[in-house]
Scaffold this motif. Structure first.
Motif, mmCIF file in Angstrom:
data_model
loop_
_atom_site.group_PDB
_atom_site.id
_atom_site.type_symbol
_atom_site.label_atom_id
_atom_site.label_comp_id
_atom_site.label_asym_id
_atom_site.label_seq_id
_atom_site.Cartn_x
_atom_site.Cartn_y
_atom_site.Cartn_z
ATOM 1 N N GLN A 29 -80.352 -11.722 50.518
ATOM 2 C CA GLN A 29 -81.013 -13.028 50.474
ATOM 3 C C GLN A 29 -81.489 -13.411 49.074
ATOM 4 O O GLN A 29 -82.024 -14.496 48.877
ATOM 5 C CB GLN A 29 -82.218 -13.025 51.423
ATOM 6 C CG GLN A 29 -81.852 -12.801 52.860
ATOM 7 C CD GLN A 29 -83.079 -12.698 53.737
ATOM 8 O OE1 GLN A 29 -84.180 -12.433 53.266
ATOM 9 N NE2 GLN A 29 -82.897 -12.909 55.014
ATOM 10 N N GLU A 77 -80.064 -16.780 47.434
ATOM 11 C CA GLU A 77 -80.500 -17.986 48.145
ATOM 12 C C GLU A 77 -82.007 -18.220 48.044
ATOM 13 O O GLU A 77 -82.448 -19.349 47.850
ATOM 14 C CB GLU A 77 -80.095 -17.862 49.617
ATOM 15 C CG GLU A 77 -80.544 -19.018 50.478
ATOM 16 C CD GLU A 77 -80.234 -18.782 51.943
ATOM 17 O OE1 GLU A 77 -80.885 -19.417 52.776
ATOM 18 O OE2 GLU A 77 -79.352 -17.959 52.252
ATOM 19 N N ARG A 78 -82.795 -17.159 48.147
ATOM 20 C CA ARG A 78 -84.250 -17.332 48.211
ATOM 21 C C ARG A 78 -84.959 -17.247 46.867
ATOM 22 O O ARG A 78 -86.055 -17.775 46.710
ATOM 23 C CB ARG A 78 -84.848 -16.285 49.159
ATOM 24 C CG ARG A 78 -84.450 -16.559 50.602
ATOM 25 C CD ARG A 78 -85.179 -15.719 51.588
ATOM 26 N NE ARG A 78 -86.625 -15.826 51.440
ATOM 27 C CZ ARG A 78 -87.470 -14.914 51.894
ATOM 28 N NH1 ARG A 78 -87.025 -13.856 52.522
ATOM 29 N NH2 ARG A 78 -88.764 -15.059 51.717
#
Length: 109
Positions: A51, A54-55
């Motif tokens: 992640q 994206e994060r």
């Protein structure tokens, strides 16, 4: 004021490591920002490697690059946590005794 957020890949911290990080960051921030230790807050958030882009990377590093005082030094794409490759042991040949002619060993004890 000031508030820091540290995002990282998952790992377990000991109480000593947490205390050391809080102390070190608090000392630096209070010195640079000329503020009292009680005004400093620190948040630590674990982000799974899958992640990260994206994060964290895209929204906070790429899209807000003008705010970074220090750029990361990792290559694109961000490596993901994967198990280490299995390494097969290489057989090591055992040493074989080399016969020495009796004439060369005379006088050796």
């Amino acid at each position: 004021m000031p508030h820091m957020i540290i995002r990282h890949w998952p790992r377990t911290f000991t109480d000593e490591e947490k205390a050391d990080l809080v102390s070190s960051l608090s000392q630096a921030v209070t010195r640079v920002f000329c503020c009292e230790p009680g005004s400093v807050s620190i948040a630590v958030e674990s982000i799974e490697p899958a992640q990260w882009m994206e994060r964290v990377h895209i929204p906070e590093i790429e899209q807000r690059a003008e705010l970074l005082w220090k750029q990361p030094n990792y290559s694109q794409p961000v490596p993901t946590a994967q198990p280490a490759p299995t390494v097969q042991p290489v057989p090591v040949p055992t040493a074989q005794p080399v016969p020495v002619p009796a004439a060369q060993t005379e006088g050796i004890r």
